[in-house]
Scaffold this motif. Sequence first.
Motif, mmCIF file in Angstrom:
data_model
loop_
_atom_site.group_PDB
_atom_site.id
_atom_site.type_symbol
_atom_site.label_atom_id
_atom_site.label_comp_id
_atom_site.label_asym_id
_atom_site.label_seq_id
_atom_site.Cartn_x
_atom_site.Cartn_y
_atom_site.Cartn_z
ATOM 1 N N THR A 54 0.845 -1.204 0.000
ATOM 2 C CA THR A 54 0.000 0.000 0.000
ATOM 3 C C THR A 54 0.876 1.249 0.000
ATOM 4 O OG1 THR A 54 -1.679 -1.233 1.214
ATOM 5 C CG2 THR A 54 -1.898 1.160 1.164
ATOM 6 N N ALA A 55 1.909 1.259 0.828
ATOM 7 C CA ALA A 55 2.830 2.402 0.858
ATOM 8 C C ALA A 55 3.535 2.537 -0.481
ATOM 9 C CB ALA A 55 3.843 2.240 1.990
ATOM 10 N N TYR A 56 3.933 1.412 -1.051
ATOM 11 C CA TYR A 56 4.595 1.419 -2.350
ATOM 12 C C TYR A 56 3.654 1.974 -3.425
ATOM 13 C CZ TYR A 56 7.529 -0.142 -6.204
ATOM 14 O OH TYR A 56 8.307 -0.177 -7.328
ATOM 15 N N LEU A 57 2.387 1.562 -3.383
ATOM 16 C CA LEU A 57 1.380 2.037 -4.330
ATOM 17 C C LEU A 57 1.253 3.558 -4.270
ATOM 18 C CD1 LEU A 57 -1.122 1.590 -6.258
ATOM 19 C CD2 LEU A 57 -2.482 1.440 -4.149
ATOM 20 N N PHE A 58 1.052 4.096 -3.079
ATOM 21 C CA PHE A 58 0.822 5.535 -2.956
ATOM 22 C C PHE A 58 2.102 6.339 -3.215
ATOM 23 C CE2 PHE A 58 -3.111 4.020 -1.210
ATOM 24 C CZ PHE A 58 -4.016 4.946 -1.705
#
Length: 182
Positions: A54-58
């Motif tokens: 999720t952090a990588y996505l954002f």
Amino acid sequence: MTDFETFYITWYSRAKYFAREYILSESDAENIVQDVFLHLYERRELFDAYVNLTAYLFTSIKNKCLDHLRKKVTEQEVALELQSEFEMALRMKYDSLEILNTDFPNESGIEELLNAALQKLPERCREIFIMNKLEGKKQKQIAEELQISVNTVESQMAIAYKKLREELKDCLPLFIFLFAIS
């Protein structure tokens, strides 16, 4: 359903909303998010349980948005610069036409101005200019007749243009039109 499909369904609309907050165009925001998800999907095997997806996505969306906005800012700056150059060229043309002296008593007045300007040219320069512009000879032909190089003809023509522009600056647009001095 695969883990990636679940991740996509869970985060797609939130990711798009996030991108839309910074990107003015709905379709551009959607394209950014789709590109990021595609990138994640293509590299899904490389991610392990320790990566916060999720952090990588954002973070990826943030970086893509920054790239997009930088590109838009640069495009806008270039457009403004081009607009400014266009306006300046337009202003110069307008001012040039405003001061253009077209008050010649007759055609012989124009010829007198041109002849006076031509007489101020150095002799060889004047001869080459007359052969080229008034007699219609090509530069190669002039070079052969005068037994000089084509480069010399070109440089003499450049000198003639420069001196004639200076001499005829008040009525240059008219001479450009009448005698194709460019």
